[in-house]
Design a protein around this motif. Structure first.
Motif, PDB file in Angstrom:
ATOM      1  N   GLU A 122       0.832  -1.207   0.000  1.00  0.00           N
ATOM      2  CA  GLU A 122       0.000   0.000   0.000  1.00  0.00           C
ATOM      3  C   GLU A 122       0.865   1.255   0.000  1.00  0.00           C
ATOM      4  OE1 GLU A 122      -4.262  -1.291   1.981  1.00  0.00           O
ATOM      5  OE2 GLU A 122      -2.604  -0.787   3.331  1.00  0.00           O
ATOM      6  N   LYS A 123       2.030   1.201   0.654  1.00  0.00           N
ATOM      7  CA  LYS A 123       2.955   2.337   0.593  1.00  0.00           C
ATOM      8  C   LYS A 123       3.473   2.542  -0.836  1.00  0.00           C
ATOM      9  CE  LYS A 123       4.672   1.804   5.352  1.00  0.00           C
ATOM     10  NZ  LYS A 123       5.874   1.548   6.188  1.00  0.00           N
ATOM     11  N   VAL A 164       1.922   1.626  -3.619  1.00  0.00           N
ATOM     12  CA  VAL A 164       0.810   2.115  -4.444  1.00  0.00           C
ATOM     13  C   VAL A 164       0.585   3.606  -4.198  1.00  0.00           C
ATOM     14  CG1 VAL A 164      -1.676   1.936  -4.845  1.00  0.00           C
ATOM     15  CG2 VAL A 164      -0.300  -0.136  -4.628  1.00  0.00           C
ATOM     16  N   GLN A 165       0.674   4.032  -2.955  1.00  0.00           N
ATOM     17  CA  GLN A 165       0.550   5.461  -2.668  1.00  0.00           C
ATOM     18  C   GLN A 165       1.657   6.240  -3.365  1.00  0.00           C
ATOM     19  OE1 GLN A 165      -1.960   7.157  -0.949  1.00  0.00           O
ATOM     20  NE2 GLN A 165      -0.900   8.827  -1.988  1.00  0.00           N
ATOM     21  N   GLY A 166       2.856   5.679  -3.378  1.00  0.00           N
ATOM     22  CA  GLY A 166       3.963   6.318  -4.089  1.00  0.00           C
ATOM     23  C   GLY A 166       3.719   6.405  -5.580  1.00  0.00           C
ATOM     24  N   ASN A 204       0.782   6.666  -7.021  1.00  0.00           N
ATOM     25  CA  ASN A 204      -0.178   7.761  -7.183  1.00  0.00           C
ATOM     26  C   ASN A 204       0.503   9.119  -7.061  1.00  0.00           C
ATOM     27  OD1 ASN A 204      -3.048   6.908  -7.607  1.00  0.00           O
ATOM     28  ND2 ASN A 204      -2.612   5.623  -5.826  1.00  0.00           N
ATOM     29  N   ASP A 205       1.380   9.252  -6.086  1.00  0.00           N
ATOM     30  CA  ASP A 205       2.064  10.529  -5.861  1.00  0.00           C
ATOM     31  C   ASP A 205       3.013  10.878  -7.007  1.00  0.00           C
ATOM     32  OD1 ASP A 205       0.759  10.668  -3.442  1.00  0.00           O
ATOM     33  OD2 ASP A 205       2.478  10.003  -2.251  1.00  0.00           O
ATOM     34  N   GLU A 213      -3.579  -1.348  -7.253  1.00  0.00           N
ATOM     35  CA  GLU A 213      -4.560  -1.233  -6.162  1.00  0.00           C
ATOM     36  C   GLU A 213      -5.455  -2.462  -6.121  1.00  0.00           C
ATOM     37  OE1 GLU A 213      -5.043   3.669  -6.177  1.00  0.00           O
ATOM     38  OE2 GLU A 213      -6.367   2.411  -7.395  1.00  0.00           O
TER      39      GLU A 213
END
Length: 469
Positions: free
Chosen positions: A70-71, A73-75, A77-78, A111
């Motif tokens: 999840e970290k 995937v957040q990266g 997106n960012d 995701e």
């Protein structure tokens, strides 16, 4: 970004050879970066790190694997805008295609793999046994240049979530996107050795991974020819093999169908990404007595695609990825002319200055025994093939060594009936759209195994039966 390093055992390290591969922007031939030219020694280091890490990583809780991913995937997106810009430069993709086709759909797929892992039942109780699904072990991921984020996501994300350790070998032509993902994995805090990146020449690194006795699985995407060689080497030690290979997919247009939709859907797959897409619908199979009408639609719709430098955000179609690809596509266009096909759209490219630009080409009056209709060109070249009966249309679609994708446009019931007769791993019917939960892969010489969805997740799991009281 540490483009001049390899990532092994949780650290950015120098390659053993001290040599580098230059990365070229195909739009202007400028060198934009360089990456290490890895060798068999680097593969040995990476595999050893992965093998050691697997001893404990395989028993890590699913919850922890999900937390780390999840970290990542957040990266993703960012960093979506940054990845888009990098893909424009290393692949030559237009900005819109890089963003809407290369980046956001596959962040969504990452995701989705997380959701699959959260809900997946790794054990199933039978009357006298328990069937467990366990990680395969050390996975060698070999990814192509044409979709630099997608193919990494389809391998690395499910493999790690399933409890495997990974050694990734990205394409030597478009490796920079892989470095962005590697940086995100590093920052997420994965244990040392769980994920490793070795850049280098395809044959050298790919062959070393395929032959390595401590690699348990090879997941390869690329040409059928290269996949055949990788699989042959991998079978020396009976590795698990997943192959996503070439295609020569057909759009079948039935009478009474939406011709405008059929043409636009087909041209989008052939023109965008400059035709460098394994599941592009490069054969358009149409009713003979509707040829003139459909040809006029092709000509008119082709005018709506803007061709040029991908740095211009209004451009739809950029250059091919390399000199090698330019020469190959040009040769096929010349072959089409020599075979007697009629060029409805486009021209034979002359030179390749300032970059590797080939305008879209549409051949008509094509027969399915021509080389341009049988062989994967991997450029913006479409073949229009006429048919007289529905049975003949199905026969043409199936008359290929490939079976990766396809499409059927026509009255709904009839289109569904015809789609069921076409031997291909995926097929679009009229207004059907891509489904992130669906598996992707091919029949025949288009591959072995599936990517995407639950089926793609399970490719990275072995099955163990435990007989119990």
């Amino acid at each position: 970004m540490k483009y001049e390093k390899l990532y092994i055992n949780g650290e950015w390290v120098d390659g053993s050879s001290g040599e580098f591969i230059e990365i070229e922007n195909p739009a202007n031939k400028q060198i934009i970066a360089r990456v290490p030219k890895g060798n068999a020694g680097d593969v040995d280091r990476a595999v050893e790190a992965a093998k050691m890490a697997f001893k404990t990583w395989q028993f890590e809780s699913v919850e922890k694997r999900i937390e780390l991913m999840e970290k990542v995937v957040q990266g993703l997106n960012d960093n979506a805008e940054h990845m888009t810009e990098v893909i424009v430069k290393e692949l030559g993709s237009s900005y819109r295609v890089a963003k809407e086709v290369h980046v956001f759909p596959f962040i969504e797929e990452a995701e989705n793999y997380v959701k699959i892992a959260k809900n997946y039942n790794f054990e199933k109780r039978l009357e006298k046994s328990i069937v467990r699904r366990e990680p395969v072990g050390v996975v060698g991921g070999l990814t192509p240049w044409n979709f630099p984020l997608e193919q990494i996501v389809k391998k690395v994300v499910p493999a790690l979530l399933a409890g495997n350790c990974v050694v990734l070998k990205p394409s030597q032509i478009t490796p920079l996107t892989a470095y962005i993902l590697t940086d995100l994995i590093d920052k997420a805090g994965y244990p040392k050795g769980v994920y490793n990146l070795v850049s280098g020449r395809g044959a050298e690194i790919g062959n070393a991974l395929a032959l390595h006795g401590d690699v348990d699985m090879i997941s390869f995407t690329g040409s059928t020819e290269a996949g055949r060689e990788v699989a042959r080497l991998a079978l020396n030690t009976i590795k698990k093999v997943a192959l996503e290979l070439g295609g020569k997919s057909a759009t079948v247009v039935l009478k009474g169908g939406d011709y405008d939709l059929a043409v636009s859907s087909t041209l989008d797959t052939v023109y965008l990404n400059s035709g460098q897409t394994c599941n592009a619908f490069t054969r358009l199979v149409v009713p003979r007595d509707e040829m003139a009408k459909i040809e006029s639609i092709i000509v008119e719709q082709s005018k709506g695609y803007k061709f040029g430098n991908p740095e211009d955000k209004s451009v739809d179609i950029g250059p091919l990825v390399s000199q090698k690809q330019f020469d190959k596509v040009k040769e096929y266009i010349e072959i089409g002319v020599s075979e007697g096909a009629r060029m409805l759209v486009g021209e034979v490219p002359e030179g390749c200055e300032p970059g590797y630009y080939v305008r879209p080409v549409v051949f008509t009056d094509v027969t399915n025994d021509m080389r341009i209709a049988k062989e994967e060109i991997f450029g913006p070249v479409l073949c229009v093939i006429p048919y007289d009966t529905e049975q003949e249309a199905v026969q043409i679609a199936n008359d290929s060594i490939y079976g990766l994708a396809g499409a059927v446009f026509g009255p709904e019931d009839k289109a569904n009936e015809v789609a069921r007769k076409i031997r291909t791993g995926s097929i679009f019917i009229n207004e059907g759209e891509w489904d992130v939960n669906a598996p992707f892969g091919g029949y025949k010489q288009s591959g072995i195994g599936r990517e995407g969805g639950v089926e793609g997740f399970e490719e990275f799991l072995e099955i163990k039966t435990m007989y119990v009281k």
